[in-house]
Every structure is written in C-alpha cells, then in structure tokens.
Scaffold this motif. Structure first.
Motif, short mmCIF file in Angstrom:
data_model
loop_
_atom_site.label_atom_id
_atom_site.label_comp_id
_atom_site.label_asym_id
_atom_site.label_seq_id
_atom_site.Cartn_x
_atom_site.Cartn_y
_atom_site.Cartn_z
N ILE A 10 15.32 -36.70 -1.39
CA ILE A 10 15.89 -38.20 -2.09
C ILE A 10 17.09 -38.16 -1.24
N ARG A 11 18.03 -37.37 -0.41
CA ARG A 11 18.93 -37.89 0.97
C ARG A 11 18.17 -38.64 1.78
N GLN A 12 16.85 -39.20 2.14
CA GLN A 12 16.13 -40.33 3.03
C GLN A 12 15.81 -41.38 1.83
N ALA A 13 15.04 -40.75 0.91
CA ALA A 13 14.73 -41.96 0.50
C ALA A 13 16.64 -42.55 -0.10
N CYS A 14 16.82 -42.46 -0.76
CA CYS A 14 18.09 -42.54 -1.70
C CYS A 14 19.09 -41.97 -0.78
N PRO A 15 19.59 -42.62 0.24
CA PRO A 15 21.34 -41.62 1.11
C PRO A 15 22.09 -42.14 -0.09
N VAL A 16 22.00 -43.18 -0.51
CA VAL A 16 23.36 -43.93 -1.34
C VAL A 16 23.99 -42.98 -2.62
N PHE A 17 22.38 -41.53 -2.73
CA PHE A 17 22.90 -41.60 -3.92
C PHE A 17 24.27 -40.66 -3.95
N ALA A 18 24.87 -40.06 -5.53
CA ALA A 18 26.25 -39.37 -5.38
C ALA A 18 25.88 -39.67 -6.90
N GLY A 19 26.22 -38.45 -8.03
CA GLY A 19 26.12 -37.65 -9.30
C GLY A 19 27.15 -36.90 -9.50
N ALA A 20 27.60 -37.13 -11.18
CA ALA A 20 28.26 -36.46 -11.44
C ALA A 20 27.85 -35.85 -12.81
N ALA A 21 28.60 -34.34 -13.49
CA ALA A 21 28.11 -34.00 -14.86
C ALA A 21 29.28 -33.64 -15.59
N VAL A 22 28.76 -33.82 -17.17
CA VAL A 22 29.56 -32.98 -18.30
C VAL A 22 29.30 -32.20 -18.60
N TYR A 23 29.79 -30.77 -18.48
CA TYR A 23 29.53 -29.84 -19.06
C TYR A 23 30.71 -29.79 -20.80
N ALA A 24 29.85 -29.31 -21.63
CA ALA A 24 30.70 -28.84 -23.01
C ALA A 24 30.04 -28.48 -23.93
N ALA A 25 31.04 -27.35 -24.53
CA ALA A 25 30.19 -27.17 -25.86
C ALA A 25 30.58 -28.35 -27.02
N VAL A 26 29.93 -27.87 -27.38
CA VAL A 26 29.91 -29.28 -28.93
C VAL A 26 29.21 -28.28 -30.60
N LYS A 27 29.46 -29.70 -31.32
CA LYS A 27 29.20 -29.58 -32.46
C LYS A 27 28.38 -30.31 -33.01
N ASN A 28 26.95 -31.01 -32.96
CA ASN A 28 26.35 -31.55 -32.67
C ASN A 28 26.22 -32.06 -34.75
N SER A 29 25.49 -33.34 -35.06
CA SER A 29 25.65 -33.86 -36.16
C SER A 29 24.91 -34.93 -36.41
N THR A 30 24.47 -35.03 -37.42
CA THR A 30 22.83 -36.04 -37.59
C THR A 30 22.93 -37.51 -37.29
N TYR A 31 24.34 -38.01 -37.45
CA TYR A 31 25.08 -39.27 -37.57
C TYR A 31 26.80 -39.33 -37.98
N SER A 32 26.60 -40.20 -36.90
CA SER A 32 28.61 -40.77 -37.03
C SER A 32 28.68 -41.95 -37.22
N GLU A 33 29.44 -41.88 -38.34
CA GLU A 33 29.57 -43.78 -38.46
C GLU A 33 30.21 -44.81 -37.50
N GLY A 34 31.37 -43.66 -36.17
CA GLY A 34 31.71 -44.01 -35.73
C GLY A 34 31.42 -45.04 -34.65
N LEU A 35 30.43 -43.70 -33.99
CA LEU A 35 29.81 -44.17 -32.82
C LEU A 35 29.13 -44.72 -33.45
N TRP A 36 29.00 -45.12 -34.17
CA TRP A 36 27.53 -46.70 -34.48
C TRP A 36 28.20 -47.52 -35.10
N ASN A 37 29.46 -47.67 -35.18
CA ASN A 37 29.79 -48.62 -35.07
C ASN A 37 30.07 -49.52 -33.42
N GLU A 38 30.93 -48.36 -32.74
CA GLU A 38 30.52 -48.43 -31.52
C GLU A 38 29.31 -49.26 -30.91
#
Length: 220
Positions: A10-38
């Motif tokens: 990957i470094r050879q094919a895409c030398p400018v590649f950079a990445g970032a990650a988020v790890y978090a403990a969460v509580k999921n839900s089937t639907y969020s009205e506020g999120l869907w407004n966004e």
C-alpha cells in the motif's frame, strides 16, 4: 486496543495514504430522529448544489479512485462507498436506514468523501489490522452484496482474513443492534487533510446519538 498497520504494498501504491481511527464503547439503537434530521439536511444540500458528474471530482473521492487504479481495480465498476452513497442520493434514492451506528458512519462518509470502515470491534479476530491489497480469489462476503471480488482493492485484514474495503465491509465484522464497541477507520488516500475533522465528527455524533461512554482517537 488495536494495532493498525499499513503494508509495504500500500505504501508503494499510495505513498500519501494516512489514516485515523476511533474506538468507543457505545449503545446502539434502531433509529435516531436527530441523526436522520442531519442526514436529510445533508441530502437537500447535496442535491441542490451538486451535479452527479461532479461527485467523482470531489478531492477525497478522486484520490480514492486513483488509489483503486494504482492497486489494480476499476473504480467505475467497484465504486468507493462515499461515491456510491452520494450517487444514490443524486439519483433520488433515499439513503437506506439500518441502525444508528451504520447510519452515523454513512453520514460522515457522505459529508467528508472518506470511505470509512465501521466495525464491531468485538468481532475482530486478534488485536492487529493491516491494510494491504486484495488477492485473486481471496474470500470476502460484502455486507448485503454476497461474495465480493476484492482482488486489487485496498483491504484491512485481521487474524482470519479481510474485514473491510473502501467499497464494502465484511459481513463477519459488521455492526448491528447488539454492538457495544465500535472501531471506525477513516481512510485518507489524499493524505492527512481532513482526517482530524472526520474523526472528531464521528466522536461528536457518537456522543450525541449513541450514548457513547468513552472514545479515543488513534492515529497511525
């Protein structure tokens, strides 16, 4: 916590590649009205200010398409997810509603143009992920897509095999309503520009809509 590595191929094919990650403990839900407004607000903005032919010219999407070509994949046949989502909205097809975690990642991908891997961290095998290039006949079941030909696609692999590409993630590690830990990886095939903003957006949305009980930004 996971160790995230970038292979030499990957470094050879895409030398400018950079990445970032988020790890978090969460509580999921089937639907969020506020999120869907966004999501609906973004949809209105996109469809009134953009032409469908302009989508592939968005800088992050264009860089991801170029990475596909360098790795050996035709981006016209296997579109990066951010491009596919924007094209869907431009064709007048509403974004599919899955659950809050999946919908949240889709919104950040739409806003930024980054293809983002969203994984149930507890389903990942081992504590290391490496970004490489897919091989011929490498097994991979895309979410809702069945067997996906990932030869020539950038792919994250855990101890068992591939779990995520910019086109689709794997059924094996997908998020669902029972997910309690999320690992979201933002892929910058255009380099570091916009990565911090993308991961901060993910963290903010997690805190607003999933009762996140803690998150950490991991750069590599």
């Amino acid at each position: 916590m996971f160790e995230l590595k970038v292979s030499q191929e990957i470094r050879q094919a895409c030398p400018v590649f950079a990445g970032a990650a988020v790890y978090a403990a969460v509580k999921n839900s089937t639907y969020s009205e506020g999120l869907w407004n966004e999501i609906n607000e973004f949809t209105r903005e996109l469809t009134t200010t953009t032409q469908i032919d302009d989508i592939k010219l968005q800088p992050v999407i264009a860089a991801t398409r170029e990475a596909y070509k360098r790795c050996g994949k035709d981006p016209g046949r296997y579109r990066p997810s951010a491009e596919a989502l924007r094209r869907r909205l431009m064709r007048g097809i509403p974004l599919y509603q899955i659950d809050t975690l999946v919908d949240l990642i889709n919104l950040v991908s739409l806003r930024t143009g980054h293809s983002i891997g969203g994984f149930d961290a507890d389903k990942i095998q081992g504590n290391q992920l490496e970004l490489g290039i897919g091989k011929a006949n490498e097994p991979f079941e895309g979410i809702g897509r069945g067997v996906l030909n990932i030869e020539g696609l950038p792919v994250y692999r855990d101890a068992v095999g591939g779990i995520g590409t910019p086109t689709s993630d794997n059924e094996r590690t997908k998020m669902d309503i029972g997910t309690t830990h999320i690992l979201a990886i933002v892929n910058g095939y255009n380099g570091k520009e916009g990565l911090r903003e993308a991961v901060e957006m993910i963290q903010s949305l997690l805190q607003k809509y999933t009762d996140s009980v803690g998150g950490e930004i991991v750069y590599f």
